[in-house]
Design an enzyme around this catalytic site. Sequence first.
Site, mmCIF file in Angstrom:
data_model
loop_
_atom_site.group_PDB
_atom_site.id
_atom_site.type_symbol
_atom_site.label_atom_id
_atom_site.label_comp_id
_atom_site.label_asym_id
_atom_site.label_seq_id
_atom_site.Cartn_x
_atom_site.Cartn_y
_atom_site.Cartn_z
ATOM 1 N N MET A 1 0.781 -1.202 0.000
ATOM 2 C CA MET A 1 0.000 0.000 0.000
ATOM 3 C C MET A 1 0.828 1.275 0.000
ATOM 4 O O MET A 1 0.264 2.333 -0.139
ATOM 5 C CB MET A 1 -0.942 0.004 1.177
ATOM 6 C CG MET A 1 -0.289 0.522 2.438
ATOM 7 S SD MET A 1 -0.941 -0.013 3.980
ATOM 8 C CE MET A 1 -0.471 -1.705 4.006
ATOM 9 N N PRO A 2 2.127 1.211 0.133
ATOM 10 C CA PRO A 2 2.871 2.478 0.107
ATOM 11 C C PRO A 2 2.777 3.165 -1.256
ATOM 12 O O PRO A 2 2.755 2.511 -2.290
ATOM 13 C CB PRO A 2 4.313 2.062 0.377
ATOM 14 C CG PRO A 2 4.236 0.723 0.993
ATOM 15 C CD PRO A 2 3.012 0.083 0.419
ATOM 16 N N LEU A 3 2.701 4.473 -1.196
ATOM 17 C CA LEU A 3 2.871 5.309 -2.379
ATOM 18 C C LEU A 3 4.203 6.014 -2.167
ATOM 19 O O LEU A 3 4.373 6.731 -1.172
ATOM 20 C CB LEU A 3 1.743 6.319 -2.522
ATOM 21 C CG LEU A 3 1.940 7.378 -3.617
ATOM 22 C CD1 LEU A 3 2.068 6.727 -4.995
ATOM 23 C CD2 LEU A 3 0.806 8.384 -3.595
#
Length: 127
Positions: A1-3
């Site tokens: 889920m990291p951007l």
Amino acid sequence: MPLVRIAVPNGKTPEFRKAVSEGVQSALVETFNVLKDDLFQVVTEHGPQAGIVHAPSYLGIEYSNDLTIIQLTVSDTRTVEQKKALFKRIADKLSASPGLRRDDIFINLVEVKKENWSFGGGEAQYA
């Protein structure tokens, strides 16, 4: 889920950008238990006049023209120990390849609630 947003100095090779991208992703997998295919990054190049603007030094850290800024937006589920491990692992990886000075690796972590993500389809997949 990291951007992940990675700002590199202008004129770096595609191999340099790839090494930074892969190093950051690998560190996320190792320290934040991110899935390998959970990969969302924006890598941009910036010149010294209109892009990466920084002080020559801060908190006793001397920066060069190779300052690379990494901003990670993640869910607010990690411990302080995990965050410290991530910062160290990114610095370890990027100093090994592509050879960045540890002092030229600036990292900022932005935490958001899990319901603040939509990975497509207009849905809040984690809500």
